[in-house]
Design an enzyme around this catalytic site. Structure first.
Site, PDB file in Angstrom:
ATOM      1  N   ASP A 148       0.830  -1.206   0.000  1.00  0.00           N
ATOM      2  CA  ASP A 148       0.000   0.000   0.000  1.00  0.00           C
ATOM      3  C   ASP A 148       0.868   1.260   0.000  1.00  0.00           C
ATOM      4  O   ASP A 148       2.101   1.192  -0.019  1.00  0.00           O
ATOM      5  CB  ASP A 148      -0.908  -0.060   1.243  1.00  0.00           C
ATOM      6  CG  ASP A 148      -2.274   0.542   1.009  1.00  0.00           C
ATOM      7  OD1 ASP A 148      -2.419   1.360   0.099  1.00  0.00           O
ATOM      8  OD2 ASP A 148      -3.209   0.195   1.776  1.00  0.00           O
ATOM      9  N   ASP A 203     -10.206   3.452  -3.445  1.00  0.00           N
ATOM     10  CA  ASP A 203     -10.839   2.180  -3.056  1.00  0.00           C
ATOM     11  C   ASP A 203     -12.262   2.031  -3.590  1.00  0.00           C
ATOM     12  O   ASP A 203     -13.024   2.988  -3.679  1.00  0.00           O
ATOM     13  CB  ASP A 203     -10.892   2.080  -1.529  1.00  0.00           C
ATOM     14  CG  ASP A 203      -9.517   1.860  -0.931  1.00  0.00           C
ATOM     15  OD1 ASP A 203      -8.521   1.889  -1.678  1.00  0.00           O
ATOM     16  OD2 ASP A 203      -9.450   1.660   0.291  1.00  0.00           O
TER      17      ASP A 203
HETATM   18  C1  GLA Z   1      -5.944   1.277   1.428  1.00  0.00           C
HETATM   19  C2  GLA Z   1      -6.051   0.280   0.269  1.00  0.00           C
HETATM   20  C3  GLA Z   1      -7.157  -0.709   0.560  1.00  0.00           C
HETATM   21  C4  GLA Z   1      -6.880  -1.445   1.872  1.00  0.00           C
HETATM   22  C5  GLA Z   1      -6.704  -0.433   3.008  1.00  0.00           C
HETATM   23  C6  GLA Z   1      -6.193  -1.093   4.277  1.00  0.00           C
HETATM   24  O1  GLA Z   1      -7.077   2.082   1.520  1.00  0.00           O
HETATM   25  O2  GLA Z   1      -6.272   0.952  -0.934  1.00  0.00           O
HETATM   26  O3  GLA Z   1      -7.292  -1.646  -0.494  1.00  0.00           O
HETATM   27  O4  GLA Z   1      -5.735  -2.248   1.722  1.00  0.00           O
HETATM   28  O5  GLA Z   1      -5.751   0.578   2.650  1.00  0.00           O
HETATM   29  O6  GLA Z   1      -5.955  -0.184   5.307  1.00  0.00           O
END
Ligand code: GLA
Length: 401
Positions: A148, A203
């Site tokens: 990430d 997301d």
């Molecule tokens: C980010 C990523 C997600 C997930 C969260 C976890 O938002 O884009 O897919 O992995 O972190 O905290």
């Protein structure tokens, strides 16, 4: 002298090739990830139950083999030697044992961390520990790393992800490297050399086209990914040209089967992910899945489209009020088509293949993937009644004269 130089050169190239873990992710990775449904409520019992169910319900055999623990799996601190450790209450048996459990059942083991100093959830990040962490992942039997981008300050994404990739190479265990940088630095332009898939947007969440601060519905994600490079319509598939065997655009995990989507919306979502050659990482609670969703998510013909070995990403061929047509070239001269009802109500939607479908190169047999029925040929109009946000998925095969 010349011969030995040549030998040395060959040794260098072959080691460079071996380092790239080239055979990995030749088709978009498939599996299941904890985040969409469970967020921080994860533990080893959940993972083991999920794996057991995925054997029984056919998901593993349909190709969903990477089981990925997303954020919050680790302890709040590294140990005295700077090693990552499993969260003691959630994963008391430790990561090696969990990896063994998954491997014994035919799965591959995926884990999450972050290029920054801390993960998005505030757990220890990989910054400055890349080589050490990679050794730990190899020791635990990890096969897939989602990495990430939170808390990364003003770091250069390409450099930061390349450092982790080099850590993985040095640890010598082939690991699929999933870059989760959300598209800000145009990873499609640099990431094919660094990882196997890269997120193109923020997301996803379980709605059709809602927009929250950070999360958005699957149709918003599709439009964002598709518009990352302009112009992106007709024969130009936007950033699709950067995808191919071993390196994929990742429009995020599946929301198929989650509460915020109707069945029609889950089906439209799945159809579009197959057209986009997207990684298929289920994000629902597979322990409580309806028979319809189980059948959808394991649909062999849809998955065959997603996993087509040519590895070409599809594109939006036509957008009209209330409907969109998406197409994808497949191996052997076939094409996949998704006809999406973007309207708010059920409608009879049609495709008239006599207008503008020149790239098909002649008459094709039409197969309706969902209904498992032949649906005539492209010499006739195709019509189907579709609920709001549902998509028909078709496979066209040239009729040899
Ligand atoms: C980010 C990523 C997600 C997930 C969260 C976890 O938002 O884009 O897919 O992995 O972190 O905290």
């Amino acid at each position: 002298m010349k011969k030995s130089l040549l030998l040395l050169f060959c040794a260098i190239c072959s080691s460079a090739i071996a380092q790239k873990f080239e055979g990995l992710a030749l088709t978009p990775p498939m599996g299941w990830n904890t985040w969409n449904t469970f967020s921080s409520n994860i533990n080893e019992a959940l993972i083991m139950q999920t794996a057991d169910i995925m054997v029984k319900n056919g998901m593993r055999d349909a190709g969903y083999v990477y089981i990925v623990l997303d954020d919050t799996w680790s302890a709040m601190e590294r140990d005295a030697h700077g090693n990552l450790v499993a969260h003691p209450e959630k994963f008391p048996s430790g990561m090696k044992a969990l990896g063994d459990y998954l491997h014994e059942r035919g799965f591959k083991f995926g884990i999450y961390n972050c290029a920054g100093k801390k993960t998005c959830g505030g757990f220890p990040g990989g910054w400055g520990h890349e080589f050490q962490d990679a050794l730990k992942y190899a020791e635990w039997g990890v096969d897939y790393l989602k990495y990430d981008w939170c808390n990364s300050g003003d770091a250069n994404p390409k450099d930061a992800y390349t450092r982790m990739r080099d850590g993985l190479y040095a640890a010598k265990r082939p690991i699929v490297f999933s870059i989760c940088e959300w598209g800000g630095s145009k990873p499609w332009e640099w990431a094919a050399e660094v990882g196997h898939l890269w997120r193109t947007t923020g997301d996803i969440t379980d709605c059709f086209d809602c927009k929250q601060r950070w999360e958005q519905g699957w149709k918003v994600i599709v439009d964002l990914q598709f518009s990352q490079v302009q112009p992106a319509d007709g024969q130009n598939n936007g950033i699709g040209k950067y995808a191919g065997p071993g390196h994929w655009n990742d429009p995020d995990m599946l929301e198929v089967g989650r509460d915020g989507l109707t069945y029609a919306e889950s089906r439209g979502h799945f159809a579009l992910w197959c057209i986009l050659a997207a990684p298929l990482m289920a994000g629902n609670d597979v322990r409580h899945m309806s028979p319809e969703i189980t059948a959808l998510i394991t649909d062999k013909d849809a998955i065959a489209i997603d996993q087509d070995k040519l590895g070409k990403e599809g594109w939006r061929f036509r957008a009209e009020p209330g409907q969109e047509m998406w197409v994808r070239e497949l191996s052997g001269g076939d094409w996949a088509v998704a006809l999406l009802n973007t309207g708010k109500s059920t409608a009879d939607l049609s495709i008239d293949f006599s207008h503008g479908w020149w790239f098909l190169g002649g008459n094709c047999a039409v197969r309706d993937v969902w209904d498992k029925k032949d649906a005539g040929t492209t010499e006739k109009k195709f019509t189907k009644r579709l609920d709001s946000h549902d998509a028909a998925l078709l496979r066209l095969t040239p009729i040899k004269k």
